[in-house]
Scaffold this motif. Sequence first.
Motif, PDB file in Angstrom:
ATOM      1  N   GLU A   1       0.719  -1.367   0.098  1.00 18.48           N
ATOM      2  CA  GLU A   1      -0.128   0.071   0.027  1.00 18.48           C
ATOM      3  C   GLU A   1       0.654   1.455   0.029  1.00 18.48           C
ATOM      4  O   GLU A   1       0.428   2.439  -0.421  1.00 18.48           O
ATOM      5  N   SER A   2       2.079   1.308   0.500  1.00 15.81           N
ATOM      6  CA  SER A   2       2.815   2.436   0.480  1.00 15.81           C
ATOM      7  C   SER A   2       3.774   2.648  -0.429  1.00 15.81           C
ATOM      8  O   SER A   2       4.037   3.885  -0.830  1.00 15.81           O
ATOM      9  N   GLY A   3       3.782   1.418  -1.360  1.00 18.19           N
ATOM     10  CA  GLY A   3       4.904   1.671  -2.382  1.00 18.19           C
ATOM     11  C   GLY A   3       4.551   0.955  -3.640  1.00 18.19           C
ATOM     12  O   GLY A   3       5.276   0.959  -4.887  1.00 18.19           O
ATOM     13  N   GLY A   4       3.398   0.371  -3.643  1.00 15.81           N
ATOM     14  CA  GLY A   4       3.042  -0.333  -4.716  1.00 15.81           C
ATOM     15  C   GLY A   4       3.790  -1.882  -4.980  1.00 15.81           C
ATOM     16  O   GLY A   4       4.610  -1.928  -4.308  1.00 15.81           O
ATOM     17  N   LEU A   5       3.378  -2.519  -5.930  1.00 11.60           N
ATOM     18  CA  LEU A   5       3.862  -3.895  -6.170  1.00 11.60           C
ATOM     19  C   LEU A   5       5.361  -3.810  -6.173  1.00 11.60           C
ATOM     20  O   LEU A   5       6.236  -4.659  -5.683  1.00 11.60           O
ATOM     21  N   ASP A   6       6.218  -2.779  -6.682  1.00 10.84           N
ATOM     22  CA  ASP A   6       7.682  -2.881  -7.046  1.00 10.84           C
ATOM     23  C   ASP A   6       8.350  -2.841  -5.759  1.00 10.84           C
ATOM     24  O   ASP A   6       9.245  -3.134  -5.386  1.00 10.84           O
ATOM     25  N   ALA A   7       7.564  -2.226  -4.641  1.00  3.32           N
ATOM     26  CA  ALA A   7       8.075  -2.030  -3.282  1.00  3.32           C
ATOM     27  C   ALA A   7       8.034  -3.434  -2.421  1.00  3.32           C
ATOM     28  O   ALA A   7       8.725  -3.455  -1.480  1.00  3.32           O
ATOM     29  N   LEU A   8       7.385  -4.090  -3.115  1.00  2.64           N
ATOM     30  CA  LEU A   8       7.091  -5.459  -2.198  1.00  2.64           C
ATOM     31  C   LEU A   8       8.009  -6.488  -2.609  1.00  2.64           C
ATOM     32  O   LEU A   8       7.733  -7.326  -3.535  1.00  2.64           O
ATOM     33  N   THR A   9       9.161  -6.338  -2.229  1.00  2.00           N
ATOM     34  CA  THR A   9      10.481  -7.461  -2.506  1.00  2.00           C
ATOM     35  C   THR A   9      10.423  -8.478  -1.299  1.00  2.00           C
ATOM     36  O   THR A   9      10.068  -7.864  -0.112  1.00  2.00           O
TER      37      THR A   9
END
Lengths: 191, 191
Positions: A21-29
């Motif tokens: 929620e804070s950075g989108g799919l790209d931030a979800l590593t």
Amino acid sequence: VPAVARTSTLEIVAAGRVLLESGGLDALTMQAVATRIGIRGPSLYKRVPGRNGLLAALAADGYRELERDIREAIRGDEPPEDLRRAAAAYRAFAHRSPHLYALMFAPLPADARAPVDVAAASAAPILDLMTAWLGAPRALEAARLVTAFAHGFVSMELSGAFRLGGEVDGAWTAGIETLIAGFGRPTSPPR
Amino acid sequence: VPAVARTSTLEIVAAGRVLLESGGLDALTMQAVATRIGIRGPSLYKRVPGRNGLLAALAADGYRELERDIREAIRGDEPPEDLRRAAAAYRAFAHRSPHLYALMFAPLPADARAPVDVAAASAAPILDLMTAWLGAPRALEAARLVTAFAHGFVSMELSGAFRLGGEVDGAWTAGIETLIAGFGRPTSPPR
DNA sequence: ACCTGAACACCGTTCAAGT
DNA sequence: ACCTGAACACCGTTCAAGT
């Protein structure tokens, strides 16, 4: 010497949700998720089958929340008024969790998507509502019209497709009212 | 010794399109694009600003094709019949190029999205049609209803969201007819 | 003027080794 | 029983070196 568990699947999913929620799919590593919990990346694989599995779990949570929100919005008295409330709940969910909403409908590999039955269950409240209003024969098609409009409107809105000016809130309300008007009028099939 | 160009932007975009449609976004890697042309990955950066820029170019092509298809479907005689044809052209485009369609509406970073004006232009034919039918004041909201339904229906259909049985083609037709019925009836605002 | 190999940073994932 | 460092495969991107 058995080691003690330092995290849980719940904590992993929660961390994933925050990152999404804070950075989108790209931030979800996987590394970001691990760091947020205070462990190392590889440790996640003891609880989650991989990044795609984590995405699927997040999407499934989203469908369950969406279903609950819609269900709570429906009071069971007047169908048209219930439809206005259900539609508002749908849009409010997407506005509250835009990245999660996008994930739920993103064209990802099968193992990154929510289980079919969980996704299908989220459509049940509106299907029930339309059954109560129009009867079983027309209900499925009517529910699909409502759902398609709501999803299409919200996803275009969130992706910034409505840039020609005009009031977006007004277009939403007008759309719902046109649907309600359409349901109240027998349709004439094309020649 | 000046070297001779061994490829072109057009060829790069065409290769990207083939890879996208045959294997989805994941298959569209810079190396795969280069290999398909017969050059090495780094050479692509002489013509394209990067992978996101290539995605933006592909999406822009998609919007232009979609606009053309819809424009060709509209004959300018009877608005309701034109709407049926325009909607059919919209759905046919998405069925013909499902991965490109998904890319056009995917929640990607701004530099991977089509230019705003190109995306907006694709909505013009339906806006014009609704203006001819309902007049300027109602046209924008009506066009957004039609577009939201079409996009929502098609994207749910392509992502496999319609798994509760029933005829999907029938639900599409019924949806369009309900919209047409709704446009022909004055809407009563909610209390 | 364009192409290329080599290199860098980053990511998901595996696994033997630790405790 | 769980965690970790090291390693692998893969990707996007940069850049000095070639022609």
